[in-house]
Design a protein around this motif. Structure first.
Motif, PDB file in Angstrom:
ATOM      1  N   THR A  16       0.834  -1.203   0.000  1.00  0.00           N
ATOM      2  CA  THR A  16       0.000   0.000   0.000  1.00  0.00           C
ATOM      3  C   THR A  16       0.866   1.249   0.000  1.00  0.00           C
ATOM      4  O   THR A  16       0.596   2.204  -0.739  1.00  0.00           O
ATOM      5  N   ALA A  17       1.904   1.254   0.811  1.00  0.00           N
ATOM      6  CA  ALA A  17       2.812   2.402   0.842  1.00  0.00           C
ATOM      7  C   ALA A  17       3.545   2.559  -0.495  1.00  0.00           C
ATOM      8  O   ALA A  17       3.770   3.689  -0.955  1.00  0.00           O
ATOM      9  N   GLY A  20       1.175   4.076  -2.839  1.00  0.00           N
ATOM     10  CA  GLY A  20       1.019   5.474  -2.428  1.00  0.00           C
ATOM     11  C   GLY A  20       2.190   6.332  -2.876  1.00  0.00           C
ATOM     12  O   GLY A  20       2.014   7.478  -3.315  1.00  0.00           O
ATOM     13  N   THR A  24       2.037   9.350  -5.474  1.00  0.00           N
ATOM     14  CA  THR A  24       2.558  10.670  -5.116  1.00  0.00           C
ATOM     15  C   THR A  24       3.423  11.236  -6.235  1.00  0.00           C
ATOM     16  O   THR A  24       3.309  12.408  -6.589  1.00  0.00           O
ATOM     17  N   THR A  43      -2.860   8.393   0.944  1.00  0.00           N
ATOM     18  CA  THR A  43      -2.127   7.196   1.361  1.00  0.00           C
ATOM     19  C   THR A  43      -2.118   7.057   2.876  1.00  0.00           C
ATOM     20  O   THR A  43      -2.362   5.971   3.412  1.00  0.00           O
ATOM     21  N   ILE A  47      -3.673   3.917   5.077  1.00  0.00           N
ATOM     22  CA  ILE A  47      -2.813   3.094   5.922  1.00  0.00           C
ATOM     23  C   ILE A  47      -3.236   3.181   7.385  1.00  0.00           C
ATOM     24  O   ILE A  47      -3.341   2.150   8.065  1.00  0.00           O
ATOM     25  N   THR A 104      -5.860   8.316  -5.324  1.00  0.00           N
ATOM     26  CA  THR A 104      -4.911   7.624  -4.455  1.00  0.00           C
ATOM     27  C   THR A 104      -5.647   6.852  -3.378  1.00  0.00           C
ATOM     28  O   THR A 104      -5.275   5.716  -3.063  1.00  0.00           O
ATOM     29  N   THR A 108      -5.048   2.861  -3.247  1.00  0.00           N
ATOM     30  CA  THR A 108      -4.430   2.275  -2.060  1.00  0.00           C
ATOM     31  C   THR A 108      -5.410   1.395  -1.291  1.00  0.00           C
ATOM     32  O   THR A 108      -5.003   0.396  -0.695  1.00  0.00           O
ATOM     33  N   TRP A 112      -4.663  -2.426  -0.555  1.00  0.00           N
ATOM     34  CA  TRP A 112      -4.698  -2.909   0.825  1.00  0.00           C
ATOM     35  C   TRP A 112      -5.554  -4.171   0.926  1.00  0.00           C
ATOM     36  O   TRP A 112      -5.126  -5.177   1.485  1.00  0.00           O
TER      37      TRP A 112
END
Length: 137
Positions: A16-17, A20, A24, A43, A47, A104, A108, A112
């Motif tokens: 997920t990060a 993200g 970005t 993001t 999270i 986003t 995300t 996830w």
């Protein structure tokens, strides 16, 4: 936090990060600084929000295992509703680019949920109590 729980949380948060971070960069190129800020905020919301939900679900599984499935369904429904409310509240914001935030948030969230499903399928979680040898005579 038991090792399975930490592993599942790690295997969901890292992809997920990564998505993200990619969002970005793309948002920064397309919409400038406000786009990048919107992607970062989106993001972080996913999270933090999904991570808290994961922890609640894990605690429920330990303390009330018979409610695990119902709690999971209720939790995911509630999370999606709150994310939609988040979108509605921030629709007219000027702090960041809303489109970058919304896309986003969507990307995300999908990553996830997919990563969480994959982590649970790959986890070797016992569903039979190995200490229970059967009925006592």
């Amino acid at each position: 936090m038991p090792s399975n729980d930490a592993r599942i949380l790690l295997h969901t948060a890292v992809p997920t990060a990564a998505v993200g971070a990619l969002a970005t960069v793309i948002s920064g190129v397309v919409a400038g600084g406000k786009g990048a800020l919107g992607a970062v905020v989106g993001t972080l919301v996913v999270i933090l929000f999904m991570g808290i939900g994961q922890l609640v679900l894990q605690r429920t599984a330990k303390s009330l295992p018979h409610l695990f499935q119902a709690m999971g369904l209720m939790l995911y429904t509630a999370q999606l509703l709150v994310l939609f409310i988040f979108l509605a509240l921030l629709k007219n914001t000027t702090l960041f680019d809303f489109k970058a935030f919304a896309f986003t948030l969507l990307a995300t969230t999908v990553v996830w949920v997919a990563a969480q499903a994959r982590a649970y399928m790959k986890a070797k979680i016992t569903y039979i109590d190995p200490g229970n040898t059967g009925p006592k005579s």
